[in-house]
Design a protein around this motif. Structure first.
Motif, mmCIF file in Angstrom:
data_model
loop_
_atom_site.group_PDB
_atom_site.id
_atom_site.type_symbol
_atom_site.label_atom_id
_atom_site.label_comp_id
_atom_site.label_asym_id
_atom_site.label_seq_id
_atom_site.Cartn_x
_atom_site.Cartn_y
_atom_site.Cartn_z
ATOM 1 N N TYR A 172 0.835 -1.192 0.000
ATOM 2 C CA TYR A 172 0.000 0.000 0.000
ATOM 3 C C TYR A 172 0.879 1.255 0.000
ATOM 4 C CZ TYR A 172 -4.210 -2.715 1.022
ATOM 5 O OH TYR A 172 -5.254 -3.589 0.948
ATOM 6 N N ILE A 173 0.396 2.290 -0.666
ATOM 7 C CA ILE A 173 1.113 3.562 -0.755
ATOM 8 C C ILE A 173 0.336 4.622 0.018
ATOM 9 C CG2 ILE A 173 1.878 5.395 -2.311
ATOM 10 C CD1 ILE A 173 2.384 3.275 -4.408
ATOM 11 N N ARG A 174 1.018 5.302 0.913
ATOM 12 C CA ARG A 174 0.370 6.316 1.744
ATOM 13 C C ARG A 174 0.103 7.577 0.924
ATOM 14 N NH1 ARG A 174 1.773 10.684 5.069
ATOM 15 N NH2 ARG A 174 0.604 10.817 7.043
ATOM 16 N N LEU A 175 -1.147 8.018 0.902
ATOM 17 C CA LEU A 175 -1.541 9.242 0.205
ATOM 18 C C LEU A 175 -1.717 10.416 1.163
ATOM 19 C CD1 LEU A 175 -4.183 7.887 -2.347
ATOM 20 C CD2 LEU A 175 -1.725 8.221 -2.685
ATOM 21 N N ALA A 176 -2.201 10.122 2.365
ATOM 22 C CA ALA A 176 -2.412 11.138 3.393
ATOM 23 C C ALA A 176 -2.513 10.404 4.720
ATOM 24 C CB ALA A 176 -3.689 11.937 3.125
ATOM 25 N N ARG A 177 -2.546 11.150 5.796
ATOM 26 C CA ARG A 177 -2.624 10.509 7.102
ATOM 27 C C ARG A 177 -3.885 9.663 7.201
ATOM 28 N NH1 ARG A 177 -2.252 13.555 12.993
ATOM 29 N NH2 ARG A 177 -2.188 11.632 14.259
ATOM 30 N N GLY A 178 -3.680 8.365 7.372
ATOM 31 C CA GLY A 178 -4.799 7.441 7.526
ATOM 32 C C GLY A 178 -5.368 6.909 6.226
ATOM 33 N N TYR A 179 -4.800 7.287 5.054
ATOM 34 C CA TYR A 179 -5.325 6.831 3.772
ATOM 35 C C TYR A 179 -4.208 6.217 2.931
ATOM 36 C CZ TYR A 179 -9.823 9.096 4.537
ATOM 37 O OH TYR A 179 -11.048 9.443 5.036
ATOM 38 N N TYR A 180 -4.500 5.018 2.416
ATOM 39 C CA TYR A 180 -3.516 4.267 1.635
ATOM 40 C C TYR A 180 -4.166 3.765 0.345
ATOM 41 C CZ TYR A 180 -0.811 4.211 5.972
ATOM 42 O OH TYR A 180 -0.121 4.572 7.090
ATOM 43 N N TRP A 181 -3.337 3.670 -0.682
ATOM 44 C CA TRP A 181 -3.773 3.205 -2.006
ATOM 45 C C TRP A 181 -3.036 1.922 -2.365
ATOM 46 C CZ3 TRP A 181 -0.653 4.466 -6.755
ATOM 47 C CH2 TRP A 181 -1.237 3.924 -7.920
ATOM 48 N N LEU A 182 -3.786 0.936 -2.882
ATOM 49 C CA LEU A 182 -3.199 -0.331 -3.313
ATOM 50 C C LEU A 182 -3.185 -0.381 -4.834
ATOM 51 C CD1 LEU A 182 -2.048 -3.125 -2.675
ATOM 52 C CD2 LEU A 182 -4.403 -4.010 -2.688
ATOM 53 N N PRO A 183 -2.021 -0.217 -5.462
ATOM 54 C CA PRO A 183 -1.962 -0.300 -6.931
ATOM 55 C C PRO A 183 -2.210 -1.721 -7.420
ATOM 56 C CG PRO A 183 0.004 0.777 -6.001
ATOM 57 C CD PRO A 183 -0.720 0.119 -4.874
ATOM 58 N N ASP A 184 -2.735 -1.829 -8.620
ATOM 59 C CA ASP A 184 -2.953 -3.119 -9.273
ATOM 60 C C ASP A 184 -1.644 -3.556 -9.921
ATOM 61 O OD1 ASP A 184 -3.643 -5.280 -10.830
ATOM 62 O OD2 ASP A 184 -5.454 -4.368 -11.653
ATOM 63 N N ASP B 226 -1.019 -5.657 -12.115
ATOM 64 C CA ASP B 226 -1.115 -5.968 -13.542
ATOM 65 C C ASP B 226 -1.440 -4.748 -14.397
ATOM 66 O OD1 ASP B 226 -0.625 -8.694 -13.045
ATOM 67 O OD2 ASP B 226 -2.747 -9.048 -12.587
ATOM 68 N N ALA B 227 -1.562 -3.589 -13.786
ATOM 69 C CA ALA B 227 -1.967 -2.390 -14.532
ATOM 70 C C ALA B 227 -0.811 -1.842 -15.358
ATOM 71 C CB ALA B 227 -2.482 -1.325 -13.573
ATOM 72 N N GLU B 228 -1.170 -1.173 -16.446
ATOM 73 C CA GLU B 228 -0.185 -0.460 -17.250
ATOM 74 C C GLU B 228 0.070 0.915 -16.633
ATOM 75 O OE1 GLU B 228 -1.252 -0.284 -21.373
ATOM 76 O OE2 GLU B 228 -2.202 -2.265 -21.322
ATOM 77 N N ARG B 229 1.096 1.572 -17.155
ATOM 78 C CA ARG B 229 1.481 2.861 -16.576
ATOM 79 C C ARG B 229 0.344 3.876 -16.644
ATOM 80 N NH1 ARG B 229 4.621 7.783 -18.131
ATOM 81 N NH2 ARG B 229 5.757 8.414 -16.249
ATOM 82 N N TRP B 230 -0.356 3.950 -17.784
ATOM 83 C CA TRP B 230 -1.423 4.942 -17.916
ATOM 84 C C TRP B 230 -2.538 4.649 -16.918
ATOM 85 C CZ3 TRP B 230 -6.476 3.854 -18.869
ATOM 86 C CH2 TRP B 230 -6.777 2.600 -19.387
ATOM 87 N N GLN B 231 -2.793 3.347 -16.619
ATOM 88 C CA GLN B 231 -3.812 2.997 -15.637
ATOM 89 C C GLN B 231 -3.398 3.446 -14.243
ATOM 90 O OE1 GLN B 231 -3.766 -1.179 -17.421
ATOM 91 N NE2 GLN B 231 -5.772 -1.127 -16.462
ATOM 92 N N HIS B 232 -2.127 3.210 -13.895
ATOM 93 C CA HIS B 232 -1.638 3.641 -12.588
ATOM 94 C C HIS B 232 -1.796 5.149 -12.427
ATOM 95 C CE1 HIS B 232 -0.145 -0.112 -11.106
ATOM 96 N NE2 HIS B 232 0.806 -0.247 -12.010
ATOM 97 N N ARG B 233 -1.418 5.900 -13.449
ATOM 98 C CA ARG B 233 -1.450 7.356 -13.335
ATOM 99 C C ARG B 233 -2.884 7.865 -13.217
ATOM 100 N NH1 ARG B 233 2.309 10.250 -17.570
ATOM 101 N NH2 ARG B 233 2.373 11.828 -15.926
ATOM 102 N N HIS B 234 -3.785 7.281 -13.994
ATOM 103 C CA HIS B 234 -5.182 7.699 -13.925
ATOM 104 C C HIS B 234 -5.780 7.353 -12.561
ATOM 105 C CE1 HIS B 234 -9.268 8.526 -15.465
ATOM 106 N NE2 HIS B 234 -9.614 7.504 -14.700
#
Length: 380
Positions: free
Chosen positions: A35-47, A49-57
């Protein structure tokens, strides 16, 4: 800055997977390192299998959603953040984050944690002194008190609240880089007007209604910073641009000072009638935008060759433009200008209302908001 892939079908889920932690959970079990921390108490789990454009969007969407959830006062997403949630087409892949807040904020902008999205692989958090930080643009959260924003210009979308599509395009026309603002305004017109290129008159009434609404908005804020750009972007938007790349290329030829090109212009050939993306009939010049969806097999390539051959037999010159070309707008602009008479090129005057402060095409297209260059000194 690669725009969204044309292969994104209805089954592709670009919604971010977010996890919220509480104070008690942070004392115990935190999310894994995936998981990647975006803000205090909020995390994002990247896919994975996603391509770069999917990750950025998806990352841009996650940043916007988290920004609204962590805002103490009532706020709604606006500008490019609203456009992401509303699924409007835009050229920039990682725009800044925008919040419309009910009063003048003490802090107008905040720099968000840096996250590097590689060409291949999983995004990672980086510090300002990390290797690769120089190639990772800092994303800014902008809190804006939009004084003329009314309740009927706000709409709930799932668990978030955004400005409406018309209001979103209007605000972007002021504060987003003009090539991205034009792509968003074109997208709104496509959605509202449902154009038919064979019968363009059918969408004239709907287009006029949207333009009238934008004109009313402009009348309420005649002195807002960026109003010259907003008038130009909203006035030049068209429902007939079929992709964000078409919109961006149209911005480029306009900022160079070239005459407004015709969009989706029909050309009769022995093979039948073909519609071209952009053209200048007086110069018999066609610009064809090569999005990836056009060529999904050898049959598509053969059909396109026959189409181009038919157009060229009628005395037209066809210049093809790809996403890669648009990454070097200076070279693409110079290439297009060579197709016009030198005397006409010498008389051209670049459109300053479509250029950001200090714009130099050789440095590439700007993704960050223009607000930082327009705020009064000391605001922050």
């Amino acid at each position: 800055m690669t725009p969204r892939s044309s292969f994104s079908g209805p089954d592709l889920d670009l919604r971010p997977r977010l996890v919220r932690t509480t104070r008690s959970s942070r004392r115990g079990c935190l999310p894994s390192s995936a998981y990647i921390r975006l803000a205090r108490g909020y995390y994002w789990l990247p896919d994975r299998d996603a391509e770069r454009w999917q990750h950025r969007h998806t990352l841009s969407l996650a940043r916007a959603m988290v920004a609204q959830r962590t805002q103490l006062a009532a706020a709604c997403l606006s500008h490019a953040s609203a456009a992401l949630v509303l699924d409007l087409d835009m050229f920039s892949q990682e725009p800044d984050v925008y919040l419309a807040v009910p009063s003048v904020p003490r802090r107008v902008h905040v720099t968000l944690p840096r996250i590097w999205v590689p060409d291949h692989g999983i995004p990672v958090s980086i510090s300002d002194d990390s290797v690769g930080s120089s190639s990772c643009r800092g994303i800014t959260l902008w809190r804006r008190h939009l004084t003329t924003l009314s309740s009927n210009e706000v709409v709930p979308v799932g668990r978030v609240v955004t400005t409406t599509a018309l209001r979103t395009a209007y605000d972007c026309a002021f504060d987003e880089p003009p090539h991205n603002a034009l792509a968003i305004a074109d997208s709104v017109l496509r959605r509202c007007c449902r154009p038919n290129r064979e019968r363009p008159e059918l969408c004239q009434a709907a287009t006029a209604r949207v333009r009238q609404e934008w004109a009313h908005m402009l009348e309420r804020e005649p002195r807002r910073r960026g109003v010259a750009q907003a008038r130009a972007v909203l006035g030049l938007a068209t429902p007939f641009a079929e992709s964000v790349l078409e919109s961006a290329v149209r911005w480029l030829v306009l900022v160079l000072g070239l005459p407004i090109p015709q969009v989706q212009h029909p050309i009769d050939t022995p093979e039948g009638c073909w519609w071209v993306d952009l053209c200048w009939p007086g110069q018999r010049l066609v610009l064809e935008v090569d999005g990836r969806k056009k060529y999904q097999g050898s049959e598509d390539l053969w059909k396109e060759k026959r189409r181009q051959d038919g157009i060229e037999t009628q005395g037209w010159t066809v210049l093809r433009v790809s996403y890669g070309d648009m990454m070097r707008p200076d070279r693409l602009g110079a290439k297009i200008l060579t197709r016009f008479p030198p005397a006409e090129v010498a008389r051209l005057r670049p459109r300053q209302d479509l250029a950001w402060t200090g714009m130099r095409l050789e440095t590439g297209l700007r993704e960050a908001s223009l607000l930082g260059r327009r705020l009064p000194r000391g605001a922050g």
